[in-house]
Design a protein around this motif. Sequence first.
Motif, mmCIF file in Angstrom:
data_model
loop_
_atom_site.group_PDB
_atom_site.id
_atom_site.type_symbol
_atom_site.label_atom_id
_atom_site.label_comp_id
_atom_site.label_asym_id
_atom_site.label_seq_id
_atom_site.Cartn_x
_atom_site.Cartn_y
_atom_site.Cartn_z
ATOM 1 N N ALA A 1 -54.551 73.820 -80.466
ATOM 2 C CA ALA A 1 -53.119 73.762 -80.160
ATOM 3 C C ALA A 1 -52.616 72.322 -80.157
ATOM 4 N N GLY A 2 -53.431 71.409 -79.623
ATOM 5 C CA GLY A 2 -53.036 70.011 -79.572
ATOM 6 C C GLY A 2 -52.832 69.415 -80.954
ATOM 7 N N PHE A 3 -53.740 69.713 -81.873
ATOM 8 C CA PHE A 3 -53.654 69.128 -83.214
ATOM 9 C C PHE A 3 -52.643 69.857 -84.103
ATOM 10 N N ILE A 4 -52.457 71.155 -83.866
ATOM 11 C CA ILE A 4 -51.485 71.906 -84.663
ATOM 12 C C ILE A 4 -50.056 71.603 -84.216
ATOM 13 N N ALA A 5 -49.851 71.475 -82.900
ATOM 14 C CA ALA A 5 -48.506 71.298 -82.350
ATOM 15 C C ALA A 5 -47.802 70.067 -82.896
ATOM 16 N N THR A 6 -48.555 68.989 -83.105
ATOM 17 C CA THR A 6 -47.932 67.739 -83.547
ATOM 18 C C THR A 6 -47.937 67.548 -85.065
ATOM 19 N N PHE A 7 -48.584 68.460 -85.783
ATOM 20 C CA PHE A 7 -48.712 68.281 -87.226
ATOM 21 C C PHE A 7 -47.353 68.329 -87.926
ATOM 22 N N GLY A 8 -46.547 69.327 -87.572
ATOM 23 C CA GLY A 8 -45.223 69.455 -88.198
ATOM 24 C C GLY A 8 -44.344 68.247 -87.917
ATOM 25 N N ALA A 9 -44.395 67.772 -86.663
ATOM 26 C CA ALA A 9 -43.572 66.620 -86.286
ATOM 27 C C ALA A 9 -43.980 65.376 -87.053
ATOM 28 N N ILE A 10 -45.279 65.176 -87.226
ATOM 29 C CA ILE A 10 -45.747 63.963 -87.913
ATOM 30 C C ILE A 10 -45.406 64.018 -89.404
ATOM 31 N N ILE A 11 -45.353 65.216 -89.973
ATOM 32 C CA ILE A 11 -44.920 65.357 -91.372
ATOM 33 C C ILE A 11 -43.469 64.912 -91.504
ATOM 34 N N LEU A 12 -42.626 65.306 -90.537
ATOM 35 C CA LEU A 12 -41.218 64.909 -90.559
ATOM 36 C C LEU A 12 -41.071 63.393 -90.435
ATOM 37 N N VAL A 13 -41.877 62.792 -89.549
ATOM 38 C CA VAL A 13 -41.823 61.335 -89.370
ATOM 39 C C VAL A 13 -42.229 60.628 -90.658
ATOM 40 N N SER A 14 -43.257 61.149 -91.315
ATOM 41 C CA SER A 14 -43.747 60.504 -92.542
ATOM 42 C C SER A 14 -42.736 60.593 -93.678
ATOM 43 N N GLN A 15 -41.787 61.534 -93.586
ATOM 44 C CA GLN A 15 -40.771 61.693 -94.625
ATOM 45 C C GLN A 15 -39.550 60.817 -94.394
ATOM 46 N N LEU A 16 -39.463 60.176 -93.219
ATOM 47 C CA LEU A 16 -38.338 59.284 -92.932
ATOM 48 C C LEU A 16 -38.447 58.026 -93.794
ATOM 49 N N HIS A 17 -37.317 57.378 -94.019
ATOM 50 C CA HIS A 17 -37.297 56.152 -94.815
ATOM 51 C C HIS A 17 -37.158 54.945 -93.890
ATOM 52 N N PHE A 18 -37.992 53.966 -94.112
ATOM 53 C CA PHE A 18 -37.965 52.726 -93.341
ATOM 54 C C PHE A 18 -37.712 51.576 -94.322
ATOM 55 N N CYS A 19 -36.559 50.920 -94.177
ATOM 56 C CA CYS A 19 -36.193 49.870 -95.127
ATOM 57 C C CYS A 19 -35.905 48.533 -94.433
ATOM 58 N N GLY A 20 -36.423 48.357 -93.229
ATOM 59 C CA GLY A 20 -36.277 47.087 -92.522
ATOM 60 C C GLY A 20 -35.227 47.171 -91.430
ATOM 61 N N PRO A 21 -35.442 46.465 -90.304
ATOM 62 C CA PRO A 21 -36.619 45.636 -89.988
ATOM 63 C C PRO A 21 -37.885 46.489 -89.797
ATOM 64 N N ASN A 22 -39.027 45.823 -89.754
ATOM 65 C CA ASN A 22 -40.293 46.556 -89.654
ATOM 66 C C ASN A 22 -41.131 46.125 -88.450
ATOM 67 N N THR A 23 -40.473 45.587 -87.433
ATOM 68 C CA THR A 23 -41.175 45.112 -86.244
ATOM 69 C C THR A 23 -41.156 46.175 -85.155
ATOM 70 N N ILE A 24 -42.344 46.652 -84.754
ATOM 71 C CA ILE A 24 -42.475 47.648 -83.688
ATOM 72 C C ILE A 24 -42.692 46.923 -82.365
ATOM 73 N N LYS A 25 -41.784 47.117 -81.436
ATOM 74 C CA LYS A 25 -41.853 46.412 -80.157
ATOM 75 C C LYS A 25 -42.779 47.162 -79.189
ATOM 76 N N HIS A 26 -44.036 47.237 -79.580
ATOM 77 C CA HIS A 26 -45.008 47.977 -78.776
ATOM 78 C C HIS A 26 -46.401 47.492 -79.160
ATOM 79 N N PHE A 27 -47.434 47.979 -78.406
ATOM 80 C CA PHE A 27 -48.795 47.574 -78.739
ATOM 81 C C PHE A 27 -49.523 48.636 -79.565
ATOM 82 N N PHE A 28 -48.844 49.742 -79.878
ATOM 83 C CA PHE A 28 -49.378 50.729 -80.812
ATOM 84 C C PHE A 28 -48.208 51.483 -81.438
#
Length: 310
Positions: free
Chosen positions: A151-178
Motif C-alpha cells: 500500500a505504501g509503494f502503490i499509494a504514492t506511485f500515481g502522485a510521483i508520475i504526475l510530479v515527473s510530468q510537470l515542467h521545470f524551467c527555472g529557477p532550479n534551487t530547492i530550499k531543502h536538504f532533500f
Amino acid sequence: MVDTNETLVTEFILLGFSGTKNIKLLLFGIFFFIYIITVTGNIVIVTIVYVDLHLHTPMYFYLGNLSFLEILYTTNIIPRMLFNIITENHIVSFLECIAQLYFFGSLGSTECFLLGVMAYDRYVAICKPLHYATIISTKTSVLMALCSWCAGFIATFGAIILVSQLHFCGPNTIKHFFCDLHPVLELSCKNANTMNTVAWTLASTILLGSCLLTLASYIRIMLTIMRIPSKDRQKAFSTCTAHLTVVVIFYGAMISMYVSPKSPSNVDFNKFSSLLYTVVTPFLNPFIYSLRNQEVKQAIIKAVIRLCIH
C-alpha cells in the motif's frame, strides 16, 4: 505544450544547510553519528529477530519490519545530505530527485501503515489476550505487513508520475536538504494546483487515517492498563508513553508539513520539522520499540556471548 523558448531543468540544486558553513563539520559529525547508530541499531534488531526463534512472534515480526524500513528510509535521505554538507557539489539530477521523492513518500507511507498495524497488534494483545492467537495469527501478521509495504509503494506511485510530468524551467534551487514534495512543486513553471490538491488528499488520507487508528489503539490500551494491579501498571504506562512520544513526534511533524491548510513558509522551520521525521524518529525507534524490551536485550546478550565463545 511547453514554449519552445523555455529551457527545461534537468538538474536541481539542493541548498541543504548552506547557511551554516562555519559549523558544517559539526553538522556532518552529528548527522554521521546519528546515521551510523540508526543503521547499526536497526541491523542488530533485524538480525536478532530473524535468528532467535523465541522472537518469531507477530510483535517482533512487525518490529523487524519497522527496523528494516528505517534502514531504507534514512539511507534514502542522510547519505546525500552528508555529501551536500561536506562538499560544494549540491547538484542532483532530475531523475535522482524524483527517485528520492518517490522512495521518501513510499517508505513514509509504509511506516504510517506499520505503526497503525503495530498499535492494533498491541491493542489485541493487551485488551483481548484470550483471542490474540486467533485474531493475530502468523498468516495474518505476514499479510498485514505485506499489505503495509504494498500500500505504501502503490499509494504514492500515481502522485510521483504526475510530479515527473510537470515542467521545470527555472529557477532550479530547492530550499531543502532533500527532494521534498512542496519545495519541488514550488519550482514548477506551470500551475501545480492540481498536484497540490492530489498530494494534500493523499497525505491527509494516509497520515490522518493511520494516526487515528494508532491513537485509538493506544487510548484503549491505556484504559485497559488502568484496571490492572498498580505494581504492573507503571511499567506498562512507561512503555506506552515511550511509544506515544515517538508517534506524536512523527505524526505531529508530518501532519504540520503535509496536511495543514497552509504549509509554513519559513524555510528553517520546514527543515527543522523534516529533521524530526527523517532523522530523529528513525534514530529513536530502535531504542523505544526494541532495545528497551527485555526479550530483545536478552536475545542480543545471548548472541554476543555465542560470538565471544566461538
